[in-house]
Write a protein that holds these residues in place. Sequence first.
Motif, mmCIF file in Angstrom:
data_model
loop_
_atom_site.group_PDB
_atom_site.id
_atom_site.type_symbol
_atom_site.label_atom_id
_atom_site.label_comp_id
_atom_site.label_asym_id
_atom_site.label_seq_id
_atom_site.Cartn_x
_atom_site.Cartn_y
_atom_site.Cartn_z
ATOM 1 N N VAL A 11 19.042 12.679 -77.703
ATOM 2 C CA VAL A 11 20.389 13.244 -77.839
ATOM 3 C C VAL A 11 20.371 14.724 -77.455
ATOM 4 C CG1 VAL A 11 22.330 13.667 -79.405
ATOM 5 C CG2 VAL A 11 20.894 11.633 -79.721
ATOM 6 N N CYS A 23 27.834 11.475 -84.716
ATOM 7 C CA CYS A 23 26.848 10.962 -83.762
ATOM 8 C C CYS A 23 25.529 10.635 -84.455
ATOM 9 C CB CYS A 23 26.619 11.997 -82.662
ATOM 10 S SG CYS A 23 25.320 11.544 -81.490
ATOM 11 N N VAL A 91 21.994 9.006 -75.949
ATOM 12 C CA VAL A 91 23.289 9.110 -76.620
ATOM 13 C C VAL A 91 23.783 10.535 -76.448
ATOM 14 C CG1 VAL A 91 24.546 8.905 -78.801
ATOM 15 C CG2 VAL A 91 22.635 7.351 -78.331
ATOM 16 N N ASP A 92 25.005 10.687 -75.973
ATOM 17 C CA ASP A 92 25.586 12.031 -75.874
ATOM 18 C C ASP A 92 26.068 12.468 -77.250
ATOM 19 O OD1 ASP A 92 25.068 12.054 -73.207
ATOM 20 O OD2 ASP A 92 27.126 11.712 -72.557
ATOM 21 N N SER A 93 25.910 13.742 -77.561
ATOM 22 C CA SER A 93 26.114 14.215 -78.930
ATOM 23 C C SER A 93 27.572 14.270 -79.368
ATOM 24 C CB SER A 93 25.482 15.606 -79.091
ATOM 25 O OG SER A 93 25.969 16.492 -78.098
ATOM 26 N N TRP A 167 23.851 6.186 -70.758
ATOM 27 C CA TRP A 167 23.961 5.750 -72.151
ATOM 28 C C TRP A 167 24.425 4.299 -72.306
ATOM 29 C CZ3 TRP A 167 28.980 4.456 -72.248
ATOM 30 C CH2 TRP A 167 29.927 5.262 -71.614
#
Length: 332
Positions: A11, A23, A91-93, A167
């Motif tokens: 992340v 998240c 995973v994008d934050s 992702w």
Amino acid sequence: MEQRKIFSVIVPVYNVETFLHQCIDSILKQTFTNFELLLINDGSSDSSAAICLAYQKNDDRIKLINQENGGASSARNNGIHHATGDYLIFVDSDDFLDSDDLFYELSQTIQKHNADVVLYGGKNYNVSSNNYSISRGNYDLTIIKSFSLIQTFEYLIQKKLFPGSAWVYTTKAKLIKENGIFFRTKIIAEDIDWNTKIFGCVSSIDAVNDLYYVYRKNQVNSVTGNAGVKGINSILLIIEDWLPKLEIENKPVNSFLLHNLAYYYFTILVLYSAISADDKIKLKQRLKNCFVVTKYSRTVNLKVLRFFCQLLGIPLTSAIVSKLYYLKERYI
């Protein structure tokens, strides 16, 4: 002896204090717990670093890595270097997982088939309209689990399910590290380049079907909302680099990768209509040179767009396409 991790979840974190708790919590509450979470603090100036540190102190699965600001690609690459799991998940934050069972379902699928890549479904959350929409999913598992790579590529292309982001699938770490695959830095379309690298190397693809991932669209400070000239330059740079390589290398999957580059060429049309007249002049020749990639279009929609570009020219086609795109984004 410490148990080997199945997943390394990477992340990148940069000034996302508003969304970061959601998240991280969505990852830590996964029912399958054999994973490590790498939080790469990319020089945040808000409270993001402090939030990450607090989580690290309470969960030994978390690794906090601080770096000077270098962008999302740099942070992801740093995560790859530190990852020890068998598979990598990005995973994008400012996004989150919408199911507690994603890692469990992935682990079950991996245990059965050990595919290089496992796709999963996702939803878009439109911040402006407060609506959710299906981004991708409902895969035909009969086709994908036949493990015919060419058939799977054709299916994903025709159904507009070919991955557009890092992702939306998990990737075998061995594949990434043995092929020296990293994210390209200093561009804002890094996932296009990444996907071309990954899917040029895979020998097997699998999938799970639920809508596990939520992508937060239309934020004020999102890259998508401010792409403009930088976005066009990034896509053209990727096409300029990959087109000759894919054309000269005789691999069956390359025709699908070239189609994907053609798709992204046409996404330029949405951005092109909004830039200044001076920037259009500067980009005109590069757009003309890269138009050749559109001959590899495999779907009816892209073939129609190619025809209209040839008939009406890029500026007029761009104006029409961008108008339709923004109407769709506003009302859907």
